[in-house]
Design an enzyme around this catalytic site. Structure first.
Site, PDB file in Angstrom:
ATOM      1  CG  HIS A   1      -2.087   0.862   1.209  1.00 34.73           C
ATOM      2  ND1 HIS A   1      -2.024   2.176   0.820  1.00 34.73           N
ATOM      3  CD2 HIS A   1      -3.385   0.623   1.518  1.00 34.73           C
ATOM      4  CE1 HIS A   1      -3.223   2.725   0.925  1.00 34.73           C
ATOM      5  NE2 HIS A   1      -4.071   1.792   1.346  1.00 34.73           N
TER       6      HIS A   1
ATOM      7  CD  GLU B   1      -3.403   1.021  -2.122  1.00 35.78           C
ATOM      8  OE1 GLU B   1      -3.861  -0.067  -1.707  1.00 35.78           O
ATOM      9  OE2 GLU B   1      -4.039   2.084  -2.068  1.00 35.78           O
TER      10      GLU B   1
END
Length: 231
Positions: free
Chosen positions: A100, A203
């Site tokens: 992320h 991400e």
């Protein structure tokens, strides 16, 4: 258990978002304690962090596992992050995951992401409606929360008119593009009200595209990698 932070490269495991058995968004890896298992010295260019299944994790994810997260700074200045997941049990272990990654920018309205044209994506701002990316670049002028599926292994992130980052990924076919924008930024406890203006996330993930979820057999290992470099 530790609180997650909006920054750096939080590790989403054993699920991305709510795509798994855990009640907690993005699973528990980003909120867990990791152990430094490699030697650190002034000349070291790589470290290894390890997390293993625990009594607490088994309550929500009933599988024995170990993860090595290797962070390397290459001689060329690239930041390489590699995640190795081992199924220490005997039954098949399903999971989704993502790195992320948060990126800084002087002005998110000037950011553009190249490499996604022609891919299919799920737009979480439209109840996960599946759509096709028809524009050459993805930008930010409002809240964005999309899972792009089966994307190219290299993306160009134009963080400003003078700085471009190359994102290269292996084993992570999807790309999640996110910015919370005004209302969601104000509602996040670890996020400044105006910080959405100077950040965005791309991400590298295995979430909804081909191969998701991973079905990792007993005693087997799965690995993925991300490389970030300045173009």
């Amino acid at each position: 258990c530790y609180c997650s932070r909006s920054g750096g490269i939080p590790i989403c495991f054993p699920q991305f978002g709510n795509l798994g058995p855990c009640a907690a968004q993005h699973g528990f890896a980003r909120n867990s304690e990791w152990t430094l298992t490699s030697e650190v010295s002034p000349s070291a260019t790589a470290i290894t962090l390890t997390m293993e299944s625990s009594e607490e994790s088994l309550k929500v994810f009933p599988y024995e596992f170990a993860i090595n997260f290797i962070v390397t700074l290459s001689d060329a200045g690239a930041l390489i992050t590699r995640m190795e997941v081992v199924n220490n049990g005997t039954s098949v272990m399903p999971f989704t995951c993502a790195l992320h990654t948060y990126f800084a920018t002087p002005d998110v309205s000037q950011v553009s992401i190249e490499g996604l044209m022609g891919t299919e994506y799920l737009d979480y701002m439209q109840d996960r409606k599946q759509m096709s990316q028809t524009e050459n670049a993805v930008g930010f002028a409002k809240e964005v929360d999309c899972i792009y599926m089966d994307t190219p292994d290299t993306l160009k992130l134009h963080c400003s008119p003078t700085r471009t980052i190359l994102l290269k990924k292996t084993g992570l076919p999807d790309a999640v593009v996110w910015n919370p924008w005004i209302a969601k930024a104000q509602a996040m406890g670890d996020f400044g009200d105006d910080e959405y203006k100077t950040m965005f996330c791309v991400e590298a993930a295995l979430a909804k595209g081909s191969g998701a979820p991973v079905q990792l057999g007993g005693g087997m290992q799965w690995a993925c990698e991300q490389e970030l470099s300045v173009a």
